[in-house]
Scaffold this motif. Structure first.
Motif, PDB file in Angstrom:
ATOM      1  N   LYS A 124       4.041  -0.288   9.836  1.00 41.03           N
ATOM      2  CA  LYS A 124       4.644  -1.608   9.617  1.00 41.03           C
ATOM      3  C   LYS A 124       5.525  -1.601   8.378  1.00 41.03           C
ATOM      4  O   LYS A 124       6.660  -2.067   8.400  1.00 41.03           O
ATOM      5  N   CYS A 145       0.821  -1.205   0.000  1.00 37.89           N
ATOM      6  CA  CYS A 145       0.000   0.000   0.000  1.00 37.89           C
ATOM      7  C   CYS A 145       0.851   1.248   0.000  1.00 37.89           C
ATOM      8  O   CYS A 145       0.510   2.240   0.607  1.00 37.89           O
ATOM      9  N   ARG A 146       1.976   1.226  -0.669  1.00 39.33           N
ATOM     10  CA  ARG A 146       2.829   2.402  -0.580  1.00 39.33           C
ATOM     11  C   ARG A 146       2.330   3.585  -1.404  1.00 39.33           C
ATOM     12  O   ARG A 146       2.801   4.691  -1.252  1.00 39.33           O
ATOM     13  N   GLY A 147       1.353   3.325  -2.281  1.00 40.08           N
ATOM     14  CA  GLY A 147       0.809   4.446  -3.044  1.00 40.08           C
ATOM     15  C   GLY A 147      -0.109   5.311  -2.211  1.00 40.08           C
ATOM     16  O   GLY A 147      -0.508   6.382  -2.598  1.00 40.08           O
ATOM     17  N   CYS A 148      -0.449   4.807  -1.019  1.00 40.13           N
ATOM     18  CA  CYS A 148      -1.471   5.437  -0.197  1.00 40.13           C
ATOM     19  C   CYS A 148      -0.858   6.515   0.676  1.00 40.13           C
ATOM     20  O   CYS A 148       0.279   6.410   1.110  1.00 40.13           O
ATOM     21  N   GLY A 149      -1.627   7.563   0.933  1.00 39.09           N
ATOM     22  CA  GLY A 149      -1.079   8.673   1.697  1.00 39.09           C
ATOM     23  C   GLY A 149      -1.569   8.756   3.122  1.00 39.09           C
ATOM     24  O   GLY A 149      -1.280   9.726   3.803  1.00 39.09           O
ATOM     25  N   ILE A 150      -2.331   7.767   3.582  1.00 44.10           N
ATOM     26  CA  ILE A 150      -2.884   7.879   4.936  1.00 44.10           C
ATOM     27  C   ILE A 150      -1.759   7.653   5.928  1.00 44.10           C
ATOM     28  O   ILE A 150      -1.329   6.534   6.169  1.00 44.10           O
ATOM     29  N   THR A 151      -1.277   8.744   6.520  1.00 48.38           N
ATOM     30  CA  THR A 151      -0.067   8.622   7.323  1.00 48.38           C
ATOM     31  C   THR A 151      -0.327   8.063   8.714  1.00 48.38           C
ATOM     32  O   THR A 151       0.600   7.641   9.384  1.00 48.38           O
ATOM     33  N   ASP A 152      -1.585   8.080   9.164  1.00 52.42           N
ATOM     34  CA  ASP A 152      -1.853   7.607  10.517  1.00 52.42           C
ATOM     35  C   ASP A 152      -2.199   6.140  10.540  1.00 52.42           C
ATOM     36  O   ASP A 152      -2.515   5.589  11.583  1.00 52.42           O
ATOM     37  N   CYS A 153      -2.142   5.479   9.382  1.00 52.97           N
ATOM     38  CA  CYS A 153      -2.569   4.086   9.297  1.00 52.97           C
ATOM     39  C   CYS A 153      -1.537   3.199   9.973  1.00 52.97           C
ATOM     40  O   CYS A 153      -0.338   3.395   9.812  1.00 52.97           O
ATOM     41  N   LEU A 170      -0.863   0.184   9.342  1.00 56.53           N
ATOM     42  CA  LEU A 170      -0.139  -0.630   8.367  1.00 56.53           C
ATOM     43  C   LEU A 170       1.073   0.107   7.836  1.00 56.53           C
ATOM     44  O   LEU A 170       2.115  -0.477   7.584  1.00 56.53           O
TER      45      LEU A 170
END
Lengths: 190, 244, 61
Positions: C53, C40-48, C50
């Motif tokens: 991890k 999921c490195r394309g994703c920008g949700i920084t508080d996730c 994952l």
């Protein structure tokens, strides 16, 4: 409303991603591989269905009788967060094989706008329980459909020669634009 | 990275480099959906600025007294309450704007920027810093919305228009492109994706360009140091030879 | 009176969240799933969670 019409329009015509732009974050994040797209898609279908039925019940059996409709946003988002935790725990305990394929995507879903959107939409459209179920399945299936199509395109895209600045997400948006043109053809379907 | 970013810490640089939308891909859903007109963009932008700034302030105050296990539900309650308040105010004072923005006001709750900033910044900084961060993030989000809506509105309808959100009176309206030459696709979903792609690529290009320049500058510096060292070594070696 | 119910409902939901969050943390991850790799490195949700991890793993490399 005719249930079949409702299903088709939520699945294709008013597709969450391409027509309503909801759920873009996981759409960009998880769509680089087909296997992850399928895992994410299934997890989303499951959570959206469960969360919207629960929020529907909470709204009509607790908030409306007490005239607390203005609390719906706070209640729904808390309910979704709790439901995601519960599902993750349940799967961990009872089905390790399912956890292996879906578990990793579950925490991602709390911040997925699509879940909150469907829960709110069911209430604003004044759907009854059956319509709520049909709508939530159709919306999430539409999400998965686009996610899977997009992942297959992106797998090919990874091997193609893209200009430096367009690599990664910008080119993905161009692909999404072309897919939106294709999906706009469904508008005359119903 | 650090040398150039220290040099150019200006306002615009922060807008482009830390741009949450085109740089980090946060809060894309609402950016794509509501940027059909300038009015929508400004209305949404202000709503986000208010929610983000106040939530950052409240969370930086609450963070020290919140046990770690319950911080996520607490943040969610704070943000959802603020969004409910902002939504009610908009419904009362700007009803047309509220009805065109629709669910996207409610969806500010799950806007990745807000929870993300709460978690990454406000929970570990003091009140003033958090308020400033919220304001800057909100401003650069609004800036992105305005950039996108200007492109889409001008190319799609040919008009540059802004009206008073309270009374719906048109404040100014300017036709930039004759009606026969407008590109209506920019007002549709396809146009939203395309405009976003172009702007995101532009931000990436600026970043790439700067990185290349920095790398070149670093290399030049390293080369110069090497040359200086070599010269020094030579100079040191000479007297030895002469002595021999 | 209504305000009381509102606080009660919100409080109950927060309580539910805290309880489920704690219970979920306590439940052990099934065997063979300890090192699942999110992509999921394309994703920008920084508080996730994952993301933390993925980033940790990359730093370890």
């Amino acid at each position: 409303m005719n249930l079949f019409t409702l299903f088709l329009s939520a699945l294709l015509i008013n597709n969450v991603i391409l027509s309503k732009f909801i759920g873009m974050c996981p759409f960009l994040g998880v769509s680089t591989k087909l296997s992850s797209a399928i895992g994410m898609g299934v997890a989303v279908i499951f959570v959206i269905f469960g969360a919207s039925v629960l929020s529907w019940a909470l709204y009509y059996y607790a908030l409306v009788p007490l005239e607390l409709q203005y609390m719906k946003l706070i209640c729904f988002i808390l309910l979704i967060a709790a439901f995601v935790q519960f599902v993750e725990m349940f799967i961990k305990k009872n089905s390790p094989s399912l956890y292996k394929s879906l578990g990793i995507y579950l925490p991602l879903i709390t911040t997925n706008c699509a879940v909150l959107y469907v829960a709110l939409d069911n209430v604003t459209q004044k759907y009854n329980l059956i319509e709520t179920m049909v709508n939530s399945i159709a919306v999430s299936a539409g999400f998965m459909l686009v996610l899977v199509i997009f992942a297959t395109i992106r797998e090919r895209l990874a091997a193609s020669d893209v200009p430096e600045a367009w690599k990664g997400n910008p080119i993905a948006f161009v692909v999404a634009a072309i897919m939106a043109i294709a999906f706009s053809a469904f508008a005359g379907l119903v | 990275m650090s040398t150039a970013s220290e040099k150019k810490q200006g306002f615009w640089r922060e807008m482009i480099y830390n741009n949450p939308v085109f740089g980090l891909y946060l809060g894309i859903c609402s950016t794509l959906a509501i940027t059909t007109t300038l009015n929508n963009a400004i209305g949404m932008g202000i709503a986000v600025i208010v929610v983000l700034t106040v939530s950052n302030i409240v969370i930086s105050l609450l963070a020290p007294i919140t046990p770690d296990e319950i911080h996520i539900p607490v943040y969610i309650v704070v943000i959802a309450t603020l969004v409910t308040v902002v939504g009610m105010l908009m419904q009362a004072y700007t009803p047309t704007l509220y009805s065109t923005l629709g669910t996207f006001i409610d969806l500010i709750v799950v806007n990745c920027i807000i929870l993300g900033r709460a978690e990454a910044y406000a929970s570990s900084h003091n009140v003033a810093e958090s308020a400033r961060d919220g304001l800057m993030m909100g401003l650069s989000y609004t800036f992105s919305l305005i950039a996108m809506s200007l492109i889409r509105q001008i190319l799609g309808t040919g008009l540059l228009e802004f009206s008073n959100p309270m009374s719906n009176q048109v404040i100014f309206s300017l036709r930039l492109i004759p009606e026969a030459f407008v590109i209506p696709v920019f007002t549709t979903q396809t146009g939203a994706f395309l405009t976003f792609a172009v702007l995101a690529a532009a931000v990436a290009a600026i970043k790439n360009n700067d990185e290349k320049k920095e790398a070149a500058a670093l290399k030049a510096k390293a080369d110069a140091e090497k040359a200086a060292k070599a010269a020094a070594a030579k100079a040191a070696a000479k007297p030895v030879k002469e002595a021999a | 009176m209504n305000i009381l119910f509102a606080i009660l409902i919100a409080g109950a939901l927060v309580g539910l969240n805290v309880w489920l969050y704690a219970a979920n943390k306590k439940t052990p991850v099934p065997e063979g799933c300890e090192n699942l790799k999110p992509d999921c490195r394309g994703c920008g949700i920084t508080d996730c969670s994952l993301r933390a991890k993925v980033e940790n793993r990359e730093e370890a490399k």
